[in-house]
Enzyme design. Sequence first.
Site, PDB file in Angstrom:
ATOM      1  N   ASP A  13       0.821  -1.223   0.000  1.00 16.69           N
ATOM      2  CA  ASP A  13       0.000   0.000   0.000  1.00 16.69           C
ATOM      3  C   ASP A  13       0.850   1.267   0.000  1.00 16.69           C
ATOM      4  O   ASP A  13       0.474   2.278   0.599  1.00 16.69           O
ATOM      5  CB  ASP A  13      -0.956   0.024   1.212  1.00 16.69           C
ATOM      6  CG  ASP A  13      -1.755  -1.248   1.336  1.00 16.69           C
ATOM      7  OD1 ASP A  13      -2.268  -1.699   0.301  1.00 16.69           O
ATOM      8  OD2 ASP A  13      -1.845  -1.802   2.444  1.00 16.69           O
ATOM      9  N   LYS A  16       1.644   2.230  -5.119  1.00 17.69           N
ATOM     10  CA  LYS A  16       2.259   1.713  -6.351  1.00 17.69           C
ATOM     11  C   LYS A  16       1.408   2.036  -7.578  1.00 17.69           C
ATOM     12  O   LYS A  16       1.946   2.245  -8.649  1.00 17.69           O
ATOM     13  CB  LYS A  16       2.416   0.191  -6.263  1.00 17.69           C
ATOM     14  CG  LYS A  16       3.503  -0.257  -5.318  1.00 17.69           C
ATOM     15  CD  LYS A  16       3.677  -1.751  -5.450  1.00 17.69           C
ATOM     16  CE  LYS A  16       3.690  -2.504  -4.177  1.00 17.69           C
ATOM     17  NZ  LYS A  16       2.618  -2.390  -3.248  1.00 17.69           N
ATOM     18  N   GLY A  40      -4.311  -4.858  -4.590  1.00 21.50           N
ATOM     19  CA  GLY A  40      -5.310  -3.927  -5.104  1.00 21.50           C
ATOM     20  C   GLY A  40      -4.619  -2.690  -5.624  1.00 21.50           C
ATOM     21  O   GLY A  40      -3.968  -1.993  -4.870  1.00 21.50           O
ATOM     22  N   HIS A  41      -4.682  -2.481  -6.923  1.00 20.69           N
ATOM     23  CA  HIS A  41      -4.068  -1.296  -7.510  1.00 20.69           C
ATOM     24  C   HIS A  41      -5.165  -0.433  -8.131  1.00 20.69           C
ATOM     25  O   HIS A  41      -5.939  -0.904  -8.947  1.00 20.69           O
ATOM     26  CB  HIS A  41      -3.032  -1.681  -8.571  1.00 20.69           C
ATOM     27  CG  HIS A  41      -1.805  -2.333  -7.982  1.00 20.69           C
ATOM     28  ND1 HIS A  41      -0.818  -2.883  -8.742  1.00 20.69           N
ATOM     29  CD2 HIS A  41      -1.423  -2.496  -6.705  1.00 20.69           C
ATOM     30  CE1 HIS A  41       0.130  -3.371  -7.946  1.00 20.69           C
ATOM     31  NE2 HIS A  41      -0.229  -3.154  -6.700  1.00 20.69           N
ATOM     32  N   GLN A 224       2.120  -6.051  -2.939  1.00 22.71           N
ATOM     33  CA  GLN A 224       2.516  -6.071  -1.509  1.00 22.71           C
ATOM     34  C   GLN A 224       3.862  -5.359  -1.296  1.00 22.71           C
ATOM     35  O   GLN A 224       4.231  -4.526  -2.107  1.00 22.71           O
ATOM     36  CB  GLN A 224       2.539  -7.499  -0.956  1.00 22.71           C
ATOM     37  CG  GLN A 224       1.169  -8.153  -0.849  1.00 22.71           C
ATOM     38  CD  GLN A 224       0.789  -8.952  -2.062  1.00 22.71           C
ATOM     39  OE1 GLN A 224       1.601  -9.622  -2.661  1.00 22.71           O
ATOM     40  NE2 GLN A 224      -0.470  -8.907  -2.447  1.00 22.71           N
TER      41      GLN A 224
HETATM   42  P1  IMP Z   1      -2.641 -12.972   2.458  1.00 17.07           P
HETATM   43  O1  IMP Z   1      -1.756 -12.458   1.369  1.00 17.07           O
HETATM   44  O2  IMP Z   1      -4.106 -12.826   2.139  1.00 17.07           O
HETATM   45  O3  IMP Z   1      -2.281 -14.367   2.900  1.00 17.07           O
HETATM   46  O4  IMP Z   1      -2.407 -12.049   3.768  1.00 17.07           O
HETATM   47  C1  IMP Z   1      -1.212 -12.099   4.515  1.00 17.07           C
HETATM   48  C2  IMP Z   1      -0.825 -10.724   5.035  1.00 17.07           C
HETATM   49  O5  IMP Z   1      -0.465  -9.889   3.930  1.00 17.07           O
HETATM   50  C3  IMP Z   1      -1.944  -9.972   5.755  1.00 17.07           C
HETATM   51  O6  IMP Z   1      -1.380  -9.194   6.786  1.00 17.07           O
HETATM   52  C4  IMP Z   1      -2.517  -9.049   4.680  1.00 17.07           C
HETATM   53  O7  IMP Z   1      -3.136  -7.914   5.233  1.00 17.07           O
HETATM   54  C5  IMP Z   1      -1.252  -8.697   3.941  1.00 17.07           C
HETATM   55  N1  IMP Z   1      -1.488  -8.311   2.543  1.00 17.07           N
HETATM   56  C6  IMP Z   1      -1.775  -9.131   1.509  1.00 17.07           C
HETATM   57  N2  IMP Z   1      -1.905  -8.423   0.373  1.00 17.07           N
HETATM   58  C7  IMP Z   1      -1.687  -7.143   0.682  1.00 17.07           C
HETATM   59  C8  IMP Z   1      -1.647  -5.933  -0.106  1.00 17.07           C
HETATM   60  O8  IMP Z   1      -1.831  -5.913  -1.326  1.00 17.07           O
HETATM   61  N3  IMP Z   1      -1.366  -4.783   0.602  1.00 17.07           N
HETATM   62  C9  IMP Z   1      -1.104  -4.804   1.929  1.00 17.07           C
HETATM   63  N4  IMP Z   1      -1.131  -5.890   2.697  1.00 17.07           N
HETATM   64  C10 IMP Z   1      -1.410  -7.063   2.072  1.00 17.07           C
END
Ligand code: IMP
Length: 430
Positions: A13, A16, A40-41, A224
């Site tokens: 976040d 990007k 999410g972009h 991420q």
């Molecule tokens: P998962 O990717 O759904 O397994 O989540 C694992 C961790 O990564 C959690 O803390 C989510 O909030 C975080 N996370 C996953 N995708 C994103 C993203 O695009 N932005 C920020 N945090 C993310």
Amino acid sequence: MANVAVIGSQWGDEGKGKIVDWLSSRADVVVRFQGGHNAGHTLVIDGITYKLHLLPSGIVRRSKLSVIGNGVVIDPWALQKEIETIRAQGVEVNPQKLVISESATLILPVHPMLDEAMERARGNDPIGTTKRGIGPAYEDKIARRGVRVCDLRDPESLKGKLEKMMFHHNALLRGFGEKEVSVDEIHAQLMEVAPEILQYAGVVWRVLDEARKAGKKILFEGAQGMMLDVDHGTYPFVTSSNMHAAQAATGSGMGPDAVGFVLGITKAYTTRVGSGPFPTELEDADGQRLGEQGHEFGTTTGRKRRCGWFDAALVRQTVTISGITGIALTKIDVLDGFKTIKICIGYELDGKQIDYIPASSAEQARLKPVYEEFEGWDGTTNGAKSWAELPAQAVKYVKRIEELIGCPVTLLSTSPERDDTILMQDPFHA
Ligand code: IMP
């Protein structure tokens, strides 16, 4: 001509979307190489807002090739829906514009079920996943029972693969006290979606090699951020893929020298979604203000983001580990109006000073930030398009960040608008 890899240097976040959009207008090919629809972009082009989760940002532009690499986990139904949504917004999606790796792993309906069940089983100590099934799908990939895009071509052998996979998962679901999932049901669902996905399936490593030989500019679009990297992040409070710049090569099928300039997207303060250690987190009025001024709500889950001061020790670490060439500093305007701004320069751990984030999550949770205080600035940085338009104190803040993280600021973003950007160096021509 250099290619460019964009990666997050914090917990994701970092903003990007805007930078990737700007770079994708200069690139010929845009590649996603890790993660899935947990990302999410948001792109705003000519006043139209596009919300992308799985599709590379190049998709909204004519004449760009968008590629989903082998390192991505794909929920075929989510992808289908995303394609329908952007088609309804007037964007053309066809096999000339989108290529999906034959060897990418699929997220099946059982994966979000397991994601939920495992989060529940973690009780008071959940990871705070997006519940999209990302972790369980990567688990299947590494355990060698994953179903991949190429498997959709052969209904018979797909059935055998699903039987083996569901033998394992149904045992797990029974253990969690959940309903079992029928192989026939998943098979039928997959057969229905297969033609939609298979029309885009291709030999991505070859497509990229040809693009490279033809002198095309390739943009690798990371999702991420490095602190969520399964090897280098705040494990176990991480996602299940590598955000590291080297993953741009592994997750797309190219050699490491193809990656080129590594642009680390870095927010001028820090945020995190989900659980886990966060040394500079603010649970006071300053944190509240950062969240409000920065509109810190997740694009994918709508969750409120935790907010805190800029952590220079953390970014220095991710810059070093992932070989970031330059950073794009974003959302500096969110700091407008703060009387005092703090920068974390290291930590105190059990009475000792350290200048890095240790691997143990118990130690990470005990880190106390050591701050350098910084006088805020009068006036605004919002919308500045040149250094001369910035308050002198804001320039000092940027310079201090460069010193502390040991990496130059390549680009400074001063508002969500595309043109409100100060460019020091074009990464494609570095
Ligand atoms: P998962 O990717 O759904 O397994 O989540 C694992 C961790 O990564 C959690 O803390 C989510 O909030 C975080 N996370 C996953 N995708 C994103 C993203 O695009 N932005 C920020 N945090 C993310």
